[in-house]
Enzyme design. Structure first.
Site, PDB file in Angstrom:
ATOM      1  N   ALA A   5     -42.902  -4.251  59.893  1.00 19.66           N
ATOM      2  CA  ALA A   5     -42.754  -2.912  59.338  1.00 19.66           C
ATOM      3  C   ALA A   5     -43.503  -1.925  60.211  1.00 19.66           C
ATOM      4  O   ALA A   5     -44.598  -2.195  60.670  1.00 19.66           O
ATOM      5  CB  ALA A   5     -43.330  -2.889  57.915  1.00 19.66           C
ATOM      6  N   HIS A  44     -35.324   8.468  60.384  1.00 19.19           N
ATOM      7  CA  HIS A  44     -34.662   7.800  61.497  1.00 19.19           C
ATOM      8  C   HIS A  44     -33.534   8.658  62.067  1.00 19.19           C
ATOM      9  O   HIS A  44     -33.331   8.700  63.269  1.00 19.19           O
ATOM     10  CB  HIS A  44     -34.136   6.426  61.066  1.00 19.19           C
ATOM     11  CG  HIS A  44     -35.204   5.362  61.072  1.00 19.19           C
ATOM     12  ND1 HIS A  44     -34.956   4.049  60.773  1.00 19.19           N
ATOM     13  CD2 HIS A  44     -36.518   5.424  61.367  1.00 19.19           C
ATOM     14  CE1 HIS A  44     -36.084   3.355  60.861  1.00 19.19           C
ATOM     15  NE2 HIS A  44     -37.048   4.163  61.209  1.00 19.19           N
TER      16      HIS A  44
END
Lengths: 164, 164, 164
Positions: A5, A44
Protein backbone atom coordinates in the site's frame (compact mmCIF):
# COMPACT_ATOMS: atom_id res chain seq x y z
CA UNK A 1 4.51 -4.19 -10.76
CA UNK A 2 3.99 -5.50 -7.25
CA UNK A 3 4.08 -3.35 -4.18
CA UNK A 4 2.59 -2.64 -0.81
CA UNK A 5 0.00 0.00 0.00
CA UNK A 6 1.20 3.52 -0.83
CA UNK A 7 4.49 2.16 -2.14
CA UNK A 8 4.45 4.31 -5.27
CA UNK A 9 3.69 1.30 -7.49
CA UNK A 10 0.92 3.02 -9.49
CA UNK A 11 3.12 6.03 -10.23
CA UNK A 12 6.05 3.81 -11.19
CA UNK A 13 3.82 1.65 -13.39
CA UNK A 14 2.51 4.74 -15.14
CA UNK A 15 6.06 5.99 -15.79
CA UNK A 16 6.96 2.62 -17.34
CA UNK A 17 3.82 2.60 -19.47
CA UNK A 18 4.46 6.17 -20.66
CA UNK A 19 7.96 5.16 -21.72
CA UNK A 20 6.36 2.72 -24.20
CA UNK A 21 5.30 3.99 -27.60
CA UNK A 22 1.64 3.55 -28.51
CA UNK A 23 -1.88 4.68 -27.75
CA UNK A 24 -2.39 4.75 -23.98
CA UNK A 25 -5.29 2.87 -22.39
CA UNK A 26 -5.86 2.93 -18.66
CA UNK A 27 -7.94 0.02 -17.38
CA UNK A 28 -9.37 0.87 -13.95
CA UNK A 29 -10.75 -2.00 -11.88
CA UNK A 30 -11.72 0.16 -8.89
CA UNK A 31 -15.34 0.71 -7.94
CA UNK A 32 -16.16 3.83 -5.95
CA UNK A 33 -18.26 2.19 -3.21
CA UNK A 34 -17.56 4.93 -0.69
CA UNK A 35 -16.02 8.36 -0.30
CA UNK A 36 -12.60 7.00 0.68
CA UNK A 37 -12.35 4.94 -2.49
CA UNK A 38 -13.75 7.74 -4.66
CA UNK A 39 -11.01 10.01 -3.32
CA UNK A 40 -8.28 7.47 -4.11
CA UNK A 41 -9.60 7.07 -7.66
CA UNK A 42 -9.71 10.85 -8.16
CA UNK A 43 -6.15 11.19 -6.84
CA UNK A 44 -4.85 8.63 -9.32
CA UNK A 45 -6.80 10.22 -12.18
CA UNK A 46 -5.23 13.61 -11.53
CA UNK A 47 -1.82 12.00 -12.13
CA UNK A 48 -2.73 11.02 -15.70
CA UNK A 49 -2.94 13.53 -18.54
CA UNK A 50 -5.32 13.64 -21.48
CA UNK A 51 -3.14 11.26 -23.52
CA UNK A 52 -4.77 8.42 -21.57
CA UNK A 53 -8.07 6.83 -22.51
CA UNK A 54 -9.74 5.32 -19.43
CA UNK A 55 -11.85 2.16 -19.40
CA UNK A 56 -13.56 1.20 -16.15
CA UNK A 57 -14.15 -2.52 -15.78
CA UNK A 58 -14.48 -4.02 -12.33
CA UNK A 59 -15.09 -7.65 -13.34
CA UNK A 60 -14.49 -8.63 -16.98
CA UNK A 61 -10.81 -7.69 -17.14
CA UNK A 62 -9.90 -10.56 -19.51
CA UNK A 63 -12.63 -9.41 -21.90
CA UNK A 64 -11.37 -5.82 -21.88
CA UNK A 65 -7.79 -6.92 -22.50
CA UNK A 66 -8.89 -9.20 -25.33
CA UNK A 67 -10.83 -6.30 -26.86
CA UNK A 68 -8.25 -3.52 -26.63
CA UNK A 69 -4.78 -5.07 -26.37
CA UNK A 70 -3.99 -4.81 -30.05
CA UNK A 71 -0.59 -3.85 -31.48
CA UNK A 72 0.48 -0.22 -31.17
CA UNK A 73 -1.12 0.21 -27.77
CA UNK A 74 0.06 0.22 -24.17
CA UNK A 75 -2.29 -0.82 -21.37
CA UNK A 76 -1.97 0.08 -17.72
CA UNK A 77 -4.18 -2.12 -15.52
CA UNK A 78 -4.63 -0.75 -11.99
CA UNK A 79 -5.08 -2.99 -10.17
CA UNK A 80 -5.32 -6.78 -10.01
CA UNK A 81 -6.01 -6.81 -6.28
CA UNK A 82 -9.19 -4.75 -6.65
CA UNK A 83 -10.21 -6.91 -9.60
CA UNK A 84 -9.84 -9.98 -7.39
CA UNK A 85 -11.80 -8.28 -4.64
CA UNK A 86 -14.59 -7.54 -7.14
CA UNK A 87 -14.57 -11.17 -8.32
CA UNK A 88 -14.92 -12.39 -4.73
CA UNK A 89 -17.83 -10.00 -4.11
CA UNK A 90 -19.47 -11.22 -7.31
CA UNK A 91 -18.86 -14.84 -6.19
CA UNK A 92 -17.17 -15.48 -9.53
CA UNK A 93 -15.09 -18.59 -10.33
CA UNK A 94 -11.58 -17.38 -9.45
CA UNK A 95 -9.72 -20.17 -11.23
CA UNK A 96 -11.65 -19.63 -14.44
CA UNK A 97 -11.08 -15.87 -14.22
CA UNK A 98 -7.34 -16.38 -13.68
CA UNK A 99 -7.18 -18.77 -16.62
CA UNK A 100 -8.98 -16.23 -18.81
CA UNK A 101 -6.65 -13.44 -17.69
CA UNK A 102 -3.48 -15.44 -18.39
CA UNK A 103 -4.91 -16.42 -21.76
CA UNK A 104 -5.66 -12.76 -22.60
CA UNK A 105 -2.10 -11.77 -21.56
CA UNK A 106 -0.60 -14.43 -23.80
CA UNK A 107 -2.68 -13.36 -26.82
CA UNK A 108 -2.14 -9.61 -26.32
CA UNK A 109 -0.01 -7.70 -28.81
CA UNK A 110 0.02 -4.52 -26.74
CA UNK A 111 2.46 -3.89 -23.91
CA UNK A 112 0.53 -4.39 -20.69
CA UNK A 113 1.62 -3.08 -17.28
CA UNK A 114 -0.23 -4.60 -14.32
CA UNK A 115 -0.33 -3.09 -10.86
CA UNK A 116 -0.94 -5.49 -7.99
CA UNK A 117 -0.62 -5.48 -4.22
CA UNK A 118 1.61 -7.82 -2.30
CA UNK A 119 -0.62 -8.66 0.66
CA UNK A 120 0.91 -11.81 2.17
CA UNK A 121 3.70 -10.43 4.35
CA UNK A 122 1.66 -9.70 7.48
CA UNK A 123 0.51 -12.09 10.17
CA UNK A 124 -2.30 -14.53 9.42
CA UNK A 125 -5.57 -12.54 9.42
CA UNK A 126 -8.17 -13.34 12.08
CA UNK A 127 -11.07 -13.91 9.74
CA UNK A 128 -11.52 -16.64 7.15
CA UNK A 129 -12.57 -14.28 4.34
CA UNK A 130 -9.39 -12.23 4.70
CA UNK A 131 -7.33 -15.45 4.64
CA UNK A 132 -9.18 -16.62 1.53
CA UNK A 133 -8.57 -13.24 -0.13
CA UNK A 134 -4.88 -13.30 0.81
CA UNK A 135 -4.43 -16.80 -0.57
CA UNK A 136 -6.24 -15.95 -3.79
CA UNK A 137 -4.20 -12.75 -4.22
CA UNK A 138 -0.96 -14.70 -3.75
CA UNK A 139 -1.99 -17.31 -6.31
CA UNK A 140 -3.11 -14.65 -8.80
CA UNK A 141 0.16 -12.72 -8.43
CA UNK A 142 2.12 -15.94 -9.04
CA UNK A 143 0.17 -16.73 -12.19
CA UNK A 144 0.39 -13.23 -13.65
CA UNK A 145 4.09 -12.95 -12.72
CA UNK A 146 4.73 -16.21 -14.57
CA UNK A 147 2.96 -14.84 -17.66
CA UNK A 148 4.81 -11.50 -17.69
CA UNK A 149 8.30 -10.81 -19.01
CA UNK A 150 9.29 -8.35 -16.30
CA UNK A 151 8.25 -8.23 -12.64
CA UNK A 152 9.25 -5.54 -10.18
CA UNK A 153 8.59 -5.13 -6.48
CA UNK A 154 8.18 -1.47 -5.52
CA UNK A 155 9.36 -0.51 -2.03
CA UNK A 156 9.24 3.12 -0.88
CA UNK A 157 8.87 4.24 -4.49
CA UNK A 158 11.94 2.27 -5.57
CA UNK A 159 11.64 -0.66 -7.99
CA UNK A 160 13.41 -3.92 -7.28
CA UNK A 161 13.62 -6.16 -10.36
CA UNK A 162 12.59 -9.72 -9.50
CA UNK A 163 12.10 -11.05 -13.04
CA UNK A 164 13.36 -10.06 -16.46
CA UNK B 1 16.88 1.35 6.32
CA UNK B 2 13.47 -0.17 5.78
CA UNK B 3 12.36 -3.41 7.32
CA UNK B 4 9.54 -5.32 8.91
CA UNK B 5 8.99 -5.86 12.60
CA UNK B 6 11.92 -7.67 14.26
CA UNK B 7 13.79 -7.80 10.97
CA UNK B 8 17.08 -6.68 12.50
CA UNK B 9 16.84 -3.24 10.85
CA UNK B 10 17.77 -1.27 14.01
CA UNK B 11 20.84 -3.40 14.58
CA UNK B 12 21.89 -3.17 10.94
CA UNK B 13 21.33 0.60 10.93
CA UNK B 14 23.46 0.95 14.04
CA UNK B 15 26.28 -1.06 12.45
CA UNK B 16 26.19 1.22 9.40
CA UNK B 17 26.19 4.34 11.56
CA UNK B 18 29.10 3.03 13.64
CA UNK B 19 31.07 2.45 10.46
CA UNK B 20 30.89 6.22 9.81
CA UNK B 21 33.45 8.47 11.44
CA UNK B 22 32.09 11.25 13.67
CA UNK B 23 30.37 11.99 16.93
CA UNK B 24 27.43 9.61 17.39
CA UNK B 25 23.97 10.96 18.10
CA UNK B 26 21.01 8.65 18.57
CA UNK B 27 17.64 10.30 17.96
CA UNK B 28 14.89 8.27 19.62
CA UNK B 29 11.32 8.99 18.56
CA UNK B 30 9.74 6.35 20.81
CA UNK B 31 7.56 7.30 23.74
CA UNK B 32 7.24 4.78 26.55
CA UNK B 33 3.44 4.82 26.88
CA UNK B 34 3.31 1.35 28.39
CA UNK B 35 5.47 -1.42 29.79
CA UNK B 36 5.76 -3.24 26.44
CA UNK B 37 7.16 -0.16 24.73
CA UNK B 38 9.41 0.69 27.69
CA UNK B 39 10.89 -2.80 27.41
CA UNK B 40 11.55 -2.43 23.68
CA UNK B 41 13.27 0.92 24.28
CA UNK B 42 15.44 -0.54 27.05
CA UNK B 43 16.38 -3.50 24.83
CA UNK B 44 17.56 -1.18 22.05
CA UNK B 45 19.47 1.02 24.51
CA UNK B 46 21.41 -1.96 25.83
CA UNK B 47 22.71 -2.49 22.29
CA UNK B 48 24.37 0.93 22.18
CA UNK B 49 27.54 1.75 24.10
CA UNK B 50 28.55 4.98 25.82
CA UNK B 51 29.92 6.43 22.57
CA UNK B 52 26.33 7.35 21.70
CA UNK B 53 24.63 10.51 22.88
CA UNK B 54 20.84 10.02 22.97
CA UNK B 55 18.24 12.67 22.19
CA UNK B 56 14.58 11.79 22.76
CA UNK B 57 12.23 13.72 20.52
CA UNK B 58 8.81 12.25 19.70
CA UNK B 59 7.49 15.08 17.52
CA UNK B 60 9.93 17.78 16.36
CA UNK B 61 12.31 15.51 14.47
CA UNK B 62 13.06 18.10 11.74
CA UNK B 63 14.02 20.61 14.46
CA UNK B 64 16.37 18.14 16.14
CA UNK B 65 18.02 17.24 12.84
CA UNK B 66 18.42 20.92 11.96
CA UNK B 67 19.99 21.54 15.36
CA UNK B 68 22.44 18.64 15.56
CA UNK B 69 23.20 17.43 12.02
CA UNK B 70 26.39 19.43 11.62
CA UNK B 71 29.53 18.15 9.92
CA UNK B 72 31.61 15.57 11.78
CA UNK B 73 28.57 13.83 13.21
CA UNK B 74 26.57 10.73 12.43
CA UNK B 75 22.89 10.54 13.38
CA UNK B 76 20.85 7.40 13.83
CA UNK B 77 17.10 8.13 13.82
CA UNK B 78 15.01 5.23 15.16
CA UNK B 79 12.38 5.32 13.90
CA UNK B 80 10.29 7.23 11.37
CA UNK B 81 7.24 5.02 11.87
CA UNK B 82 6.95 5.91 15.55
CA UNK B 83 7.52 9.57 14.71
CA UNK B 84 4.61 9.38 12.27
CA UNK B 85 2.51 7.66 14.89
CA UNK B 86 3.31 10.48 17.35
CA UNK B 87 2.39 13.08 14.72
CA UNK B 88 -0.97 11.39 14.13
CA UNK B 89 -1.68 11.29 17.87
CA UNK B 90 -0.76 14.98 18.10
CA UNK B 91 -3.03 15.70 15.11
CA UNK B 92 -0.11 17.44 13.41
CA UNK B 93 -0.04 18.46 9.74
CA UNK B 94 1.64 15.42 8.17
CA UNK B 95 2.47 17.07 4.85
CA UNK B 96 4.10 20.05 6.55
CA UNK B 97 6.07 17.71 8.83
CA UNK B 98 7.25 15.62 5.85
CA UNK B 99 8.29 18.78 4.00
CA UNK B 100 10.23 19.95 7.05
CA UNK B 101 11.94 16.57 7.43
CA UNK B 102 13.00 16.41 3.79
CA UNK B 103 14.26 19.98 4.05
CA UNK B 104 16.28 19.12 7.17
CA UNK B 105 17.76 16.06 5.41
CA UNK B 106 18.81 18.14 2.42
CA UNK B 107 20.50 20.77 4.62
CA UNK B 108 22.23 18.27 6.93
CA UNK B 109 26.01 17.95 6.78
CA UNK B 110 26.08 14.89 9.05
CA UNK B 111 25.53 11.36 7.82
CA UNK B 112 22.02 10.36 8.85
CA UNK B 113 20.74 6.81 9.06
CA UNK B 114 16.96 6.49 9.30
CA UNK B 115 15.14 3.38 10.49
CA UNK B 116 11.59 2.91 9.24
CA UNK B 117 9.04 0.13 9.07
CA UNK B 118 7.60 -1.20 5.88
CA UNK B 119 3.96 -1.67 6.87
CA UNK B 120 2.08 -1.92 3.57
CA UNK B 121 2.54 -5.58 2.63
CA UNK B 122 -0.35 -7.03 4.64
CA UNK B 123 -4.01 -7.12 3.75
CA UNK B 124 -6.04 -3.91 3.97
CA UNK B 125 -6.68 -3.18 7.67
CA UNK B 126 -10.27 -3.27 8.95
CA UNK B 127 -10.28 0.15 10.53
CA UNK B 128 -9.95 3.54 8.86
CA UNK B 129 -7.29 4.86 11.26
CA UNK B 130 -4.98 1.93 10.50
CA UNK B 131 -5.52 2.48 6.75
CA UNK B 132 -4.75 6.18 7.17
CA UNK B 133 -1.59 5.33 9.13
CA UNK B 134 -0.50 2.79 6.53
CA UNK B 135 -1.00 5.26 3.69
CA UNK B 136 0.86 8.00 5.53
CA UNK B 137 3.74 5.64 6.38
CA UNK B 138 4.02 4.59 2.74
CA UNK B 139 4.09 8.20 1.54
CA UNK B 140 6.65 9.19 4.20
CA UNK B 141 8.91 6.25 3.29
CA UNK B 142 8.73 7.27 -0.37
CA UNK B 143 9.67 10.87 0.37
CA UNK B 144 12.55 10.01 2.70
CA UNK B 145 13.82 7.30 0.34
CA UNK B 146 13.86 9.88 -2.46
CA UNK B 147 15.90 12.25 -0.27
CA UNK B 148 18.46 9.62 0.81
CA UNK B 149 21.46 8.38 -1.16
CA UNK B 150 21.19 4.76 -0.07
CA UNK B 151 18.10 2.71 0.79
CA UNK B 152 18.13 -0.87 2.02
CA UNK B 153 15.33 -3.28 2.83
CA UNK B 154 16.23 -5.56 5.75
CA UNK B 155 14.77 -9.07 5.65
CA UNK B 156 15.68 -11.61 8.35
CA UNK B 157 18.65 -9.48 9.36
CA UNK B 158 19.95 -9.35 5.79
CA UNK B 159 20.12 -6.06 3.88
CA UNK B 160 18.86 -5.84 0.32
CA UNK B 161 20.07 -2.71 -1.47
CA UNK B 162 17.22 -0.97 -3.28
CA UNK B 163 18.89 2.39 -3.93
CA UNK B 164 22.47 3.61 -4.13
CA UNK C 1 13.33 -19.70 1.81
CA UNK C 2 11.31 -16.79 3.12
CA UNK C 3 8.06 -15.65 1.62
CA UNK C 4 4.60 -14.32 2.25
CA UNK C 5 1.40 -16.32 2.30
CA UNK C 6 0.74 -18.10 -1.02
CA UNK C 7 3.97 -16.74 -2.47
CA UNK C 8 5.03 -20.06 -3.95
CA UNK C 9 7.77 -20.51 -1.36
CA UNK C 10 6.93 -24.17 -0.57
CA UNK C 11 6.97 -25.09 -4.24
CA UNK C 12 10.21 -23.24 -4.86
CA UNK C 13 11.81 -24.82 -1.77
CA UNK C 14 10.78 -28.27 -2.99
CA UNK C 15 12.31 -27.61 -6.41
CA UNK C 16 15.58 -26.59 -4.78
CA UNK C 17 15.59 -29.65 -2.53
CA UNK C 18 14.85 -31.95 -5.47
CA UNK C 19 17.83 -30.47 -7.32
CA UNK C 20 20.07 -31.81 -4.52
CA UNK C 21 21.28 -35.39 -4.66
CA UNK C 22 20.37 -37.60 -1.72
CA UNK C 23 17.55 -39.37 0.05
CA UNK C 24 14.62 -36.97 0.43
CA UNK C 25 13.08 -36.34 3.82
CA UNK C 26 10.15 -33.99 4.26
CA UNK C 27 9.76 -32.65 7.81
CA UNK C 28 6.22 -31.36 8.31
CA UNK C 29 5.59 -29.12 11.32
CA UNK C 30 1.91 -28.54 10.57
CA UNK C 31 -0.81 -29.90 12.80
CA UNK C 32 -4.23 -30.43 11.29
CA UNK C 33 -6.32 -28.67 13.96
CA UNK C 34 -9.16 -27.90 11.60
CA UNK C 35 -10.49 -28.58 8.13
CA UNK C 36 -8.83 -25.55 6.62
CA UNK C 37 -5.39 -26.63 7.80
CA UNK C 38 -6.01 -30.27 6.85
CA UNK C 39 -6.82 -29.12 3.33
CA UNK C 40 -3.62 -27.06 3.10
CA UNK C 41 -1.55 -30.05 4.28
CA UNK C 42 -3.21 -32.35 1.76
CA UNK C 43 -2.61 -29.85 -1.05
CA UNK C 44 1.10 -29.68 -0.27
CA UNK C 45 1.34 -33.48 0.01
CA UNK C 46 -0.14 -33.94 -3.46
CA UNK C 47 2.79 -31.88 -4.81
CA UNK C 48 5.36 -34.39 -3.53
CA UNK C 49 5.96 -37.76 -5.15
CA UNK C 50 6.82 -41.09 -3.55
CA UNK C 51 10.53 -40.28 -3.52
CA UNK C 52 9.86 -38.26 -0.36
CA UNK C 53 9.74 -39.78 3.12
CA UNK C 54 7.59 -37.65 5.42
CA UNK C 55 8.18 -37.07 9.13
CA UNK C 56 5.56 -35.14 11.08
CA UNK C 57 6.97 -33.30 14.07
CA UNK C 58 5.17 -30.24 15.41
CA UNK C 59 7.49 -29.45 18.33
CA UNK C 60 10.85 -31.26 18.51
CA UNK C 61 12.25 -30.04 15.20
CA UNK C 62 15.85 -29.84 16.49
CA UNK C 63 15.60 -33.47 17.64
CA UNK C 64 14.33 -34.63 14.25
CA UNK C 65 17.07 -32.75 12.40
CA UNK C 66 19.72 -34.16 14.72
CA UNK C 67 18.33 -37.66 14.11
CA UNK C 68 17.97 -37.63 10.33
CA UNK C 69 20.28 -34.94 8.90
CA UNK C 70 23.12 -37.31 8.09
CA UNK C 71 25.24 -37.14 4.94
CA UNK C 72 23.64 -38.22 1.66
CA UNK C 73 20.26 -36.77 2.58
CA UNK C 74 18.31 -33.64 1.76
CA UNK C 75 15.73 -32.31 4.23
CA UNK C 76 12.86 -29.99 3.43
CA UNK C 77 11.39 -28.42 6.58
CA UNK C 78 7.97 -26.81 6.02
CA UNK C 79 7.65 -24.61 7.90
CA UNK C 80 9.40 -22.72 10.69
CA UNK C 81 6.47 -20.38 11.27
CA UNK C 82 4.11 -23.23 12.14
CA UNK C 83 6.81 -24.75 14.34
CA UNK C 84 7.06 -21.46 16.22
CA UNK C 85 3.29 -21.33 16.51
CA UNK C 86 3.30 -24.86 17.98
CA UNK C 87 6.04 -23.86 20.46
CA UNK C 88 4.00 -20.87 21.61
CA UNK C 89 0.91 -23.05 22.06
CA UNK C 90 3.00 -25.53 24.05
CA UNK C 91 4.40 -22.62 26.12
CA UNK C 92 7.91 -23.83 25.30
CA UNK C 93 11.09 -21.82 25.92
CA UNK C 94 11.54 -20.09 22.56
CA UNK C 95 15.14 -19.03 23.10
CA UNK C 96 16.19 -22.54 24.09
CA UNK C 97 14.34 -23.99 21.09
CA UNK C 98 16.03 -21.50 18.72
CA UNK C 99 19.43 -22.32 20.21
CA UNK C 100 18.77 -26.04 19.74
CA UNK C 101 17.65 -25.50 16.13
CA UNK C 102 20.72 -23.43 15.22
CA UNK C 103 22.91 -26.05 16.88
CA UNK C 104 21.22 -28.84 14.88
CA UNK C 105 21.69 -26.86 11.65
CA UNK C 106 25.38 -26.38 12.34
CA UNK C 107 25.94 -30.08 13.06
CA UNK C 108 23.89 -31.33 10.10
CA UNK C 109 25.67 -33.01 7.21
CA UNK C 110 22.56 -33.10 5.03
CA UNK C 111 21.43 -30.21 2.88
CA UNK C 112 18.48 -28.62 4.65
CA UNK C 113 15.94 -26.32 3.02
CA UNK C 114 13.76 -24.36 5.45
CA UNK C 115 10.49 -22.70 4.54
CA UNK C 116 9.43 -19.76 6.67
CA UNK C 117 6.94 -16.92 6.48
CA UNK C 118 7.88 -13.28 6.50
CA UNK C 119 5.16 -11.84 8.73
CA UNK C 120 6.50 -8.45 9.84
CA UNK C 121 5.60 -6.22 6.89
CA UNK C 122 2.05 -5.36 7.90
CA UNK C 123 0.83 -2.80 10.40
CA UNK C 124 1.27 -3.52 14.12
CA UNK C 125 -1.35 -6.11 15.11
CA UNK C 126 -4.07 -5.09 17.58
CA UNK C 127 -3.52 -7.88 20.05
CA UNK C 128 -0.49 -8.58 22.22
CA UNK C 129 -0.27 -12.29 21.32
CA UNK C 130 -0.05 -11.50 17.61
CA UNK C 131 2.66 -8.91 18.33
CA UNK C 132 4.57 -11.46 20.43
CA UNK C 133 4.28 -14.03 17.65
CA UNK C 134 5.42 -11.53 15.04
CA UNK C 135 8.44 -10.52 17.11
CA UNK C 136 9.38 -14.14 17.79
CA UNK C 137 9.01 -15.04 14.09
CA UNK C 138 11.26 -12.14 13.11
CA UNK C 139 13.92 -13.16 15.60
CA UNK C 140 13.75 -16.82 14.54
CA UNK C 141 14.05 -15.91 10.85
CA UNK C 142 17.10 -13.77 11.65
CA UNK C 143 18.81 -16.58 13.56
CA UNK C 144 18.11 -19.26 10.97
CA UNK C 145 19.10 -16.93 8.12
CA UNK C 146 22.41 -16.29 9.88
CA UNK C 147 22.98 -20.05 10.17
CA UNK C 148 22.16 -20.83 6.52
CA UNK C 149 24.43 -20.40 3.49
CA UNK C 150 21.72 -19.22 1.12
CA UNK C 151 18.57 -17.18 1.84
CA UNK C 152 15.94 -16.27 -0.72
CA UNK C 153 12.79 -14.16 -0.46
CA UNK C 154 10.01 -15.51 -2.67
CA UNK C 155 7.64 -12.93 -4.15
CA UNK C 156 4.89 -13.99 -6.55
CA UNK C 157 6.65 -17.32 -7.11
CA UNK C 158 9.93 -15.60 -7.98
CA UNK C 159 13.02 -15.98 -5.77
CA UNK C 160 15.08 -12.97 -4.79
CA UNK C 161 18.50 -13.92 -3.43
CA UNK C 162 19.27 -12.04 -0.22
CA UNK C 163 22.21 -14.16 0.99
CA UNK C 164 24.71 -16.48 -0.65
Amino acid sequence: MLGGARSGKSRHAQAIAEACAGERVFVATAQAFDGEMAERIALHQRDRDASWRTIEEPVDLPGVIAAVAGGGRVLLVDCLTLWLSNLLLAEADLDAASDALVDAIQRAEANIVFVSNEVGFGIVPDNALARRFRDAAGRLNQRVAAACDVVELVVAGLPLRIKG
